[in-house]
Design a protein around this motif. Structure first.
Motif, mmCIF file in Angstrom:
data_model
loop_
_atom_site.group_PDB
_atom_site.id
_atom_site.type_symbol
_atom_site.label_atom_id
_atom_site.label_comp_id
_atom_site.label_asym_id
_atom_site.label_seq_id
_atom_site.Cartn_x
_atom_site.Cartn_y
_atom_site.Cartn_z
ATOM 1 N N ALA A 35 42.778 57.805 32.238
ATOM 2 C CA ALA A 35 41.533 57.148 32.612
ATOM 3 C C ALA A 35 41.733 56.226 33.814
ATOM 4 C CB ALA A 35 40.992 56.356 31.424
ATOM 5 N N LEU A 36 42.869 55.535 33.878
ATOM 6 C CA LEU A 36 43.152 54.681 35.021
ATOM 7 C C LEU A 36 43.296 55.503 36.296
ATOM 8 C CD1 LEU A 36 45.665 52.106 33.496
ATOM 9 C CD2 LEU A 36 43.317 51.669 34.212
ATOM 10 N N GLY A 37 43.973 56.635 36.193
ATOM 11 C CA GLY A 37 44.109 57.505 37.352
ATOM 12 C C GLY A 37 42.761 57.990 37.854
ATOM 13 N N ALA A 38 41.898 58.416 36.924
ATOM 14 C CA ALA A 38 40.571 58.894 37.312
ATOM 15 C C ALA A 38 39.716 57.779 37.894
ATOM 16 C CB ALA A 38 39.874 59.512 36.097
ATOM 17 N N ALA A 39 39.966 56.532 37.488
ATOM 18 C CA ALA A 39 39.198 55.393 37.991
ATOM 19 C C ALA A 39 39.704 54.893 39.334
ATOM 20 C CB ALA A 39 39.220 54.258 36.970
ATOM 21 N N GLY A 40 40.829 55.434 39.825
ATOM 22 C CA GLY A 40 41.379 54.992 41.100
ATOM 23 C C GLY A 40 42.178 53.719 41.006
ATOM 24 N N ALA A 41 42.803 53.476 39.884
ATOM 25 C CA ALA A 41 43.570 52.250 39.688
ATOM 26 C C ALA A 41 44.959 52.359 40.299
ATOM 27 C CB ALA A 41 43.681 51.933 38.209
ATOM 28 N N ARG A 42 45.556 51.211 40.581
ATOM 29 C CA ARG A 42 46.946 51.162 41.050
ATOM 30 C C ARG A 42 47.781 50.450 40.002
ATOM 31 N NH1 ARG A 42 50.439 47.965 44.516
ATOM 32 N NH2 ARG A 42 48.851 46.315 44.680
ATOM 33 N N LEU A 43 48.765 51.151 39.496
ATOM 34 C CA LEU A 43 49.588 50.617 38.419
ATOM 35 C C LEU A 43 50.638 49.663 38.986
ATOM 36 C CD1 LEU A 43 49.671 51.070 35.352
ATOM 37 C CD2 LEU A 43 51.438 52.780 35.724
ATOM 38 N N LEU A 44 50.733 48.464 38.405
ATOM 39 C CA LEU A 44 51.707 47.464 38.829
ATOM 40 C C LEU A 44 52.861 47.335 37.844
ATOM 41 C CD1 LEU A 44 49.226 44.636 39.933
ATOM 42 C CD2 LEU A 44 50.286 46.391 41.368
ATOM 43 N N ILE A 45 52.558 47.437 36.566
ATOM 44 C CA ILE A 45 53.564 47.355 35.501
ATOM 45 C C ILE A 45 53.228 48.421 34.475
ATOM 46 C CG2 ILE A 45 54.465 45.952 33.591
ATOM 47 C CD1 ILE A 45 53.864 43.459 35.234
ATOM 48 N N ASP A 46 54.239 49.170 34.064
ATOM 49 C CA ASP A 46 53.987 50.204 33.059
ATOM 50 C C ASP A 46 54.840 50.032 31.819
ATOM 51 O OD1 ASP A 46 52.709 52.393 32.010
ATOM 52 O OD2 ASP A 46 53.981 53.874 33.011
ATOM 53 N N SER A 47 55.716 49.058 31.829
ATOM 54 C CA SER A 47 56.508 48.741 30.639
ATOM 55 C C SER A 47 57.286 47.473 30.925
ATOM 56 C CB SER A 47 57.468 49.883 30.280
ATOM 57 O OG SER A 47 58.114 49.621 29.045
ATOM 58 N N VAL A 48 57.528 46.697 29.881
ATOM 59 C CA VAL A 48 58.246 45.435 30.016
ATOM 60 C C VAL A 48 59.370 45.400 28.984
ATOM 61 C CG1 VAL A 48 58.067 42.915 29.921
ATOM 62 C CG2 VAL A 48 56.167 44.260 30.835
ATOM 63 N N ALA A 49 60.513 44.904 29.396
ATOM 64 C CA ALA A 49 61.668 44.828 28.498
ATOM 65 C C ALA A 49 61.518 43.630 27.572
ATOM 66 C CB ALA A 49 62.959 44.740 29.307
ATOM 67 N N VAL A 50 60.569 43.731 26.644
ATOM 68 C CA VAL A 50 60.310 42.665 25.688
ATOM 69 C C VAL A 50 59.971 43.299 24.349
ATOM 70 C CG1 VAL A 50 57.838 42.524 26.256
ATOM 71 C CG2 VAL A 50 58.990 40.529 25.291
ATOM 72 N N ARG A 51 60.389 42.660 23.282
ATOM 73 C CA ARG A 51 60.069 43.116 21.926
ATOM 74 C C ARG A 51 59.482 41.961 21.134
ATOM 75 N NH1 ARG A 51 62.177 48.422 21.080
ATOM 76 N NH2 ARG A 51 62.765 49.058 23.182
ATOM 77 N N PRO A 52 58.397 42.195 20.415
ATOM 78 C CA PRO A 52 57.604 43.427 20.423
ATOM 79 C C PRO A 52 56.748 43.505 21.678
ATOM 80 C CG PRO A 52 56.532 41.807 19.049
ATOM 81 C CD PRO A 52 57.825 41.174 19.505
ATOM 82 N N GLY A 53 56.141 44.670 21.899
ATOM 83 C CA GLY A 53 55.136 44.779 22.937
ATOM 84 C C GLY A 53 55.557 45.452 24.217
ATOM 85 N N HIS A 54 56.720 46.152 24.246
ATOM 86 C CA HIS A 54 57.190 46.663 25.532
ATOM 87 C C HIS A 54 56.257 47.675 26.200
ATOM 88 C CE1 HIS A 54 58.727 50.587 23.992
ATOM 89 N NE2 HIS A 54 58.817 49.901 22.873
ATOM 90 N N PRO A 55 55.463 48.507 25.469
ATOM 91 C CA PRO A 55 54.576 49.432 26.192
ATOM 92 C C PRO A 55 53.259 48.774 26.599
ATOM 93 C CG PRO A 55 54.443 49.897 23.856
ATOM 94 C CD PRO A 55 55.424 48.755 24.002
ATOM 95 N N MET A 56 53.357 47.770 27.480
ATOM 96 C CA MET A 56 52.173 47.096 28.018
ATOM 97 C C MET A 56 52.073 47.451 29.490
ATOM 98 S SD MET A 56 53.590 43.149 28.311
ATOM 99 C CE MET A 56 54.249 43.066 26.649
ATOM 100 N N LEU A 57 50.894 47.282 30.077
ATOM 101 C CA LEU A 57 50.778 47.602 31.493
ATOM 102 C C LEU A 57 49.787 46.674 32.181
ATOM 103 C CD1 LEU A 57 47.944 49.273 32.284
ATOM 104 C CD2 LEU A 57 49.127 51.120 31.122
ATOM 105 N N LEU A 58 49.898 46.640 33.499
ATOM 106 C CA LEU A 58 49.011 45.871 34.367
ATOM 107 C C LEU A 58 48.621 46.752 35.530
ATOM 108 C CD1 LEU A 58 47.748 43.144 35.356
ATOM 109 C CD2 LEU A 58 49.961 42.682 36.457
ATOM 110 N N ALA A 59 47.328 46.791 35.845
ATOM 111 C CA ALA A 59 46.847 47.640 36.928
ATOM 112 C C ALA A 59 45.790 46.907 37.746
ATOM 113 C CB ALA A 59 46.264 48.938 36.369
ATOM 114 N N GLU A 60 45.713 47.259 39.022
ATOM 115 C CA GLU A 60 44.618 46.829 39.872
ATOM 116 C C GLU A 60 43.532 47.889 39.825
ATOM 117 O OE1 GLU A 60 45.976 46.186 43.817
ATOM 118 O OE2 GLU A 60 46.973 44.286 43.357
ATOM 119 N N LEU A 61 42.307 47.464 39.557
ATOM 120 C CA LEU A 61 41.165 48.369 39.529
ATOM 121 C C LEU A 61 40.445 48.318 40.875
ATOM 122 C CD1 LEU A 61 39.704 47.467 36.007
ATOM 123 C CD2 LEU A 61 41.154 49.421 36.598
#
Length: 404
Positions: free
Chosen positions: A264-290
């Motif tokens: 959905a982010l790709g179709a919306a034209g977003a730019r991914l800044l973070i796609d995973s963080v080395a932290v537990r719990p919660g490592h599969p988090m992301l940040l994107a510019e819309l």
């Protein structure tokens, strides 16, 4: 704007790198606006708060009693001075009733406390029963005791609390110049969530909405919360048309059959800044510019994991630093505390561990799994445990929990 590629993965960020990236993604704080005092609560000052008057603005009585001129006994005159009244000058050897906070007559005046005076009613003479004679200035709040006009009171970036509103009003302000707070929309993803009642038929209660909305309100205005079913078109449409400065979503960070977020982010034209963080719990988090909104505003999206404690880890890692920067607030400094027992860590990742704080020491809590809430509900903060853990007798940074 370049579409997200699902073939090229971004490198995993460390916890500290992820927080820095989230702050940097905010850019400059949102523009400054003028707000009436009642509407400025929770905003951050966009400019220093400078006193517009002396505080107190005139000499005032610190006690109920009598304003007295010269040594006693004193002849009582007048009807007394109340707060808000304008006193007449006092001649030497005279006194007048005065209330706490009332303006003092001009001249070298002292205040004789109510419990230290005795009045001869028929002659209207006031006698001094204090342990020592009242010297000029006794029990007086002198003009400018707290601040002088033009004196800086609070720096820019200070969060406007009820106490700040009181200080601003006392210092002469009717309005404050503050940063516009970022608007936030919370999209809770998943067909398995219930809004009420007991879990049933494989469905569970939505714990994220009541957990995250007040947390996000600490630095943003939550303008809406929506449940989005496991449907690509619905998710794509919600992201594309959200009016918020920051969209926060929960779940759909993995690669399961109904995890449509990356697509959905790709179709919306977003730019991914973070796609995973080395932290537990919660490592599969992301940040994107819309893509920008129709009115030219920059927009961001923070994706939080679907498990409650993992979602909180994502909030303090990405959402809070991003929102605080947009809101014009400085980053919240962690508290450095001692540990008397070992805090277990992950071999390679930072771990965020719910802890109790007692006498400036941190103690770990049970029920600290990514899907658990009992430990979090008891916690005073989240210990930032580096890879490998923290030995007993050492110190650790603790992120404080938001309080109502």
């Amino acid at each position: 704007m370049k579409l997200i590629s699902t073939d090229t993965a971004l490198p995993v960020k460390t916890w500290a790198q992820a927080r820095d990236t989230a702050r940097d993604a905010a850019g400059e704080p949102l523009p400054a606006v003028a707000r009436d005092l009642a509407e400025a609560l929770g905003h951050a000052l966009a400019e220093p708060l400078v006193a517009l008057t002396d505080l107190p603005p005139f000499d005032t009585s610190a006690m109920d009693g009598w304003a007295v001129a010269g040594p006693g006994p004193w002849r009582l005159g007048g009807t007394g001075v109340l707060a808000g009244g304008r006193p007449e000058p006092l001649a030497e050897g005279t006194a007048v009733n005065i209330a706490t906070g009332a303006q003092l007559p001009p001249g070298p005046i002292a205040v004789l406390r109510r419990e230290h005076g005795q009045v001869e009613t028929s002659a209207r003479i006031l006698f001094d029963r204090a342990p020592s004679p009242p010297a000029p200035g006794r029990d007086v709040r002198p003009r400018g005791q707290e601040c002088r006009s033009g004196e800086p009171l609070l720096p820019a970036g200070t969060t406007v609390t009820p106490a700040v509103l009181g200080l601003a009003a006392a210092a002469g302000y009717d309005r404050l110049v503050v940063h516009r707070r970022p608007t936030v929309e919370l999209l809770v993803l998943g067909d398995e969530l219930l809004d009420s009642g007991l879990p049933r038929n494989g469905a569970v209660r939505d714990a994220l909405s009541p957990l995250l909305q007040p947390w996000l309100r600490c630095s943003g205005d939550v303008i809406g919360r929506r449940r989005i079913s496991d449907d690509f078109e619905l998710l794509h449409d919600a992201i594309r048309h959200s009016p918020a400065d920051v969209v926060v979503t929960t779940g759909s960070t993995a690669a399961g059959p109904v995890d449509f977020l990356h697509e959905a982010l790709g179709a919306a034209g977003a730019r991914l800044l973070i796609d995973s963080v080395a932290v537990r719990p919660g490592h599969p988090m992301l940040l994107a510019e819309l893509p920008q909104s129709a009115d030219g505003r920059n927009r961001r999206l923070v994706e939080l994991p679907g498990n409650p404690l993992a979602a909180v880890a994502g909030t303090v890692t990405l959402a809070s630093p991003l929102l605080r920067r947009l809101n014009g607030q400085p980053e919240a400094e962690p508290q450095r505390v001692a540990v008397q027992v070992e805090l277990p860590g992950h071999p390679r990742n930072t771990r965020l561990l719910p802890v109790l704080l007692r006498e400036n020491t941190a103690a770990p809590l049970p029920f600290d799994g990514p899907a658990m809430l009992r430990g979090l509900a008891l916690a005073d903060g989240l210990a930032v445990v580096p890879p490998g853990g923290v030995p007993s007798g050492s110190t650790v940074d603790v992120l404080e929990m938001p309080r109502p």
